[in-house]
Design an enzyme around this catalytic site. Structure first.
Site, PDB file in Angstrom:
ATOM      1  N   LYS A 170      16.369  -0.499 -13.730  1.00  0.00           N
ATOM      2  CA  LYS A 170      16.725   0.604 -12.841  1.00  0.00           C
ATOM      3  C   LYS A 170      15.659   0.645 -11.744  1.00  0.00           C
ATOM      4  O   LYS A 170      14.554   1.133 -11.945  1.00  0.00           O
ATOM      5  CB  LYS A 170      16.756   1.935 -13.599  1.00  0.00           C
ATOM      6  CG  LYS A 170      17.649   3.023 -12.965  1.00  0.00           C
ATOM      7  CD  LYS A 170      17.238   3.490 -11.578  1.00  0.00           C
ATOM      8  CE  LYS A 170      16.025   4.400 -11.631  1.00  0.00           C
ATOM      9  NZ  LYS A 170      15.695   4.927 -10.229  1.00  0.00           N
ATOM     10  N   GLU A 245       2.484   2.100 -16.266  1.00  0.00           N
ATOM     11  CA  GLU A 245       1.493   1.817 -15.226  1.00  0.00           C
ATOM     12  C   GLU A 245       1.621   2.942 -14.217  1.00  0.00           C
ATOM     13  O   GLU A 245       2.618   3.026 -13.489  1.00  0.00           O
ATOM     14  CB  GLU A 245       1.755   0.442 -14.603  1.00  0.00           C
ATOM     15  CG  GLU A 245       0.568  -0.097 -13.828  1.00  0.00           C
ATOM     16  CD  GLU A 245       0.638   0.225 -12.350  1.00  0.00           C
ATOM     17  OE1 GLU A 245      -0.052   1.191 -11.942  1.00  0.00           O
ATOM     18  OE2 GLU A 245       1.362  -0.453 -11.624  1.00  0.00           O
ATOM     19  N   CYS A 279      -1.047   1.898  -5.837  1.00  0.00           N
ATOM     20  CA  CYS A 279      -1.646   2.722  -6.888  1.00  0.00           C
ATOM     21  C   CYS A 279      -3.091   2.341  -7.171  1.00  0.00           C
ATOM     22  O   CYS A 279      -3.893   3.176  -7.595  1.00  0.00           O
ATOM     23  CB  CYS A 279      -0.811   2.628  -8.169  1.00  0.00           C
ATOM     24  SG  CYS A 279      -0.534   0.941  -8.740  1.00  0.00           S
ATOM     25  N   GLU A 371      -4.080  11.622  -6.282  1.00  0.00           N
ATOM     26  CA  GLU A 371      -3.553  10.420  -5.648  1.00  0.00           C
ATOM     27  C   GLU A 371      -2.718  10.811  -4.433  1.00  0.00           C
ATOM     28  O   GLU A 371      -1.700  11.492  -4.561  1.00  0.00           O
ATOM     29  CB  GLU A 371      -2.706   9.623  -6.641  1.00  0.00           C
ATOM     30  CG  GLU A 371      -2.229   8.300  -6.086  1.00  0.00           C
ATOM     31  CD  GLU A 371      -1.469   7.475  -7.102  1.00  0.00           C
ATOM     32  OE1 GLU A 371      -1.725   6.271  -7.200  1.00  0.00           O
ATOM     33  OE2 GLU A 371      -0.608   8.053  -7.811  1.00  0.00           O
TER      34      GLU A 371
END
Length: 464
Positions: A170, A245, A279, A371
């Site tokens: 997906k 992750e 990331c 982040e």
């Protein structure tokens, strides 16, 4: 505008169960360039059933044959590398040169590495009077992000197939076009029907259906920590494995003995790559107090070279652009000093954010803790190495980082103090065989190389 109306399930393209569609927007100009089906829980169920039916045959396929199919897949991706780069540039907004080198190039290296590993990995070992078997975990539900759309697909699908697992993918709804291209390459590589399946759709619908489906044995997800927690909860309810992750707030620690000019230049480039949508980006630059002013001056000059629309692309969506600009405004409110860029949008169409550098950032500030996922760098000062280690480790994340020093041994000694899954030493080169993954809230498990392959294996011991 391209209108895709099918899912790749059980070796063929078939219409979606519902009539909903997802618009794909080019973030460089805000124009709709394609539509893809919005998959439903019924589509996910069909894909999982196909994967379960194909599992026994693929798991029993000799590793050498699995390796051959992965090598064929790598060749198909290579043959369409130019089209891949153009597709990613269109749906993500990445400059074509970066898409060619990174978005199209790195997946080739990763897929090739698993073609080799599948043929050489020891799926059996002897331990005393036992034979230990390393067997495929089963059906994998792979949910991938938009920031490195093909790399993250390959980093999950290739090791899963090498291990003998079957997969339902997906992809992110913002960048589904390269996933469709990947499915075409799978088909051309003659990977058996049902071994790989593609369902496009929204996360709360298709993604959740995949994560909680009883026919899925492992969920591999890359994305935000918040969504990762949700997927972990769904998987935990069914006692199924997860590989996560997640986010990062990586520190780039420049020790006093380092080549400051090089460390700052590479550090700024790292943050600006992929428009900051990485990331593992080193979004916190830590500099000794005696060299801080010089580092700020160097970073300001370096950031000026990253012109929106040229070296830096747009962010993936208007929502992401507004989110990043909100963080920049928050940094100003909390007392950080803008030395490059700022919250004002660059002129022209598209979802651009000015490459931004903050000075006078303190560890507790929002921009030093959360982040941002945009081209925003925070520069912090430290007193000594103990202070630098404390600041570097003072977030909930632990995905990556960097250490610069006059020699590698000094940098390695400091890197051992960092609570993070990967550290670049004096601008270390990317290694597609090295394990990648995080400490703390940056995730569970590892991707790439042999360690990435073991995520998709389970063990059985036979005693004699």
């Amino acid at each position: 505008m391209k209108q895709h109306d099918a899912m790749y399930i059980d070796g063929s393209w078939r219409p979606a169960g519902g009539s909903g569609t997802i618009e794909v927007v080019n973030p460089a100009d805000g124009q709709v360039i394609a539509t893809v089906p919005a998959g439903s829980a019924q589509d996910v169920d069909a894909a999982v059933r196909a994967a379960r039916a194909a599992l026994p045959g693929w798991a029993a396929t000799p590793p050498a044959e699995r390796a051959a199919r992965l090598a064929a897949l790598r060749d198909q991706l290579a043959a369409r590398a130019e089209e891949i780069a153009e597709t990613v540039s269109a749906e993500l907004g990445s400059p074509l040169a970066f898409s060619t080198k990174v978005h199209a190039g790195i997946p080739l290296a990763v897929c090739g590495s698993y073609a080799e590993l599948a043929g050489t990995y020891s799926f059996e070992e002897k331990i005393g009077n036992s034979t230990v078997l390393h067997e495929p975990v089963g059906v994998v539900g792979a949910i991938t992000p938009w920031n490195y759309p093909l790399h993250q697909i390959v980093a999950k699908v290739a090791p899963a197939l090498a291990a003998g697992c079957t997969v339902v993918l997906k992809p992110a709804e913002d960048t589904p076009l390269v996933a469709q291209l990947f499915a075409e390459c799978v088909d051309a590589a003659r990977i058996p029907a049902g071994v790989f399946n593609l369902v496009t759709g929204l996360g709360p619908v298709a993604g959740q259906a995949l994560a909680e489906h009883e026919g899925v044995d492992l969920v591999s997800f890359t994305g935000s920590t918040a969504v990762g927690k949700r997927i972990g909860a769904l998987a935990g309810a069914a006692v199924k494995r997860v590989a996560l992750e997640l986010g990062g707030k990586s520190a780039n620690v420049i020790l006093p003995s380092a080549d400051l000019a090089k460390a700052v230049a590479v550090g700024v480039a790292n943050v600006m790559a992929n428009s900051g949508q990485t990331c593992s980006a080193w979004t916190r630059m830590l500099v000794h107090k005696d060299r801080y002013a010089e580092a700020v001056e160097l970073a300001t000059a370096a950031a000026a070279k990253y012109v929106p629309g040229e070296r830096v692309g747009p962010l993936v969506s208007a929502k992401q652009r507004d989110r990043v600009r909100g963080y920049i405004e928050q940094g100003i409110v909390e007392g950080a000093r803008v030395v490059a860029g700022g919250p004002e949008a660059p002129a022209g169409p598209g979802f651009y954010v000015a490459p931004t550098v903050f000075a006078d950032v303190t560890p507790e500030m929002t921009i030093a803790q959360e982040e941002i996922f945009g081209p925003v760098l925070s520069i912090l000062k430290y007193e000594d190495e103990d202070d630098a280690a404390r600041i570097a480790n003072d977030t909930v994340y632990g995905l990556a980082g960097a250490v610069w020093a006059g020699d590698d041994a000094e940098a390695v000694a400091f890197a051992r103090r960092l609570d993070t899954g990967q550290v670049d030493i004096n601008s270390g080169r990317f290694n597609p065989l090295a394990p990648f993954g995080g400490y703390k809230q940056s995730g569970i498990g590892r991707e790439l190389g042999p360690h990435g392959l073991t995520e998709y294996l389970q063990t059985k011991s036979l005693q004699f």
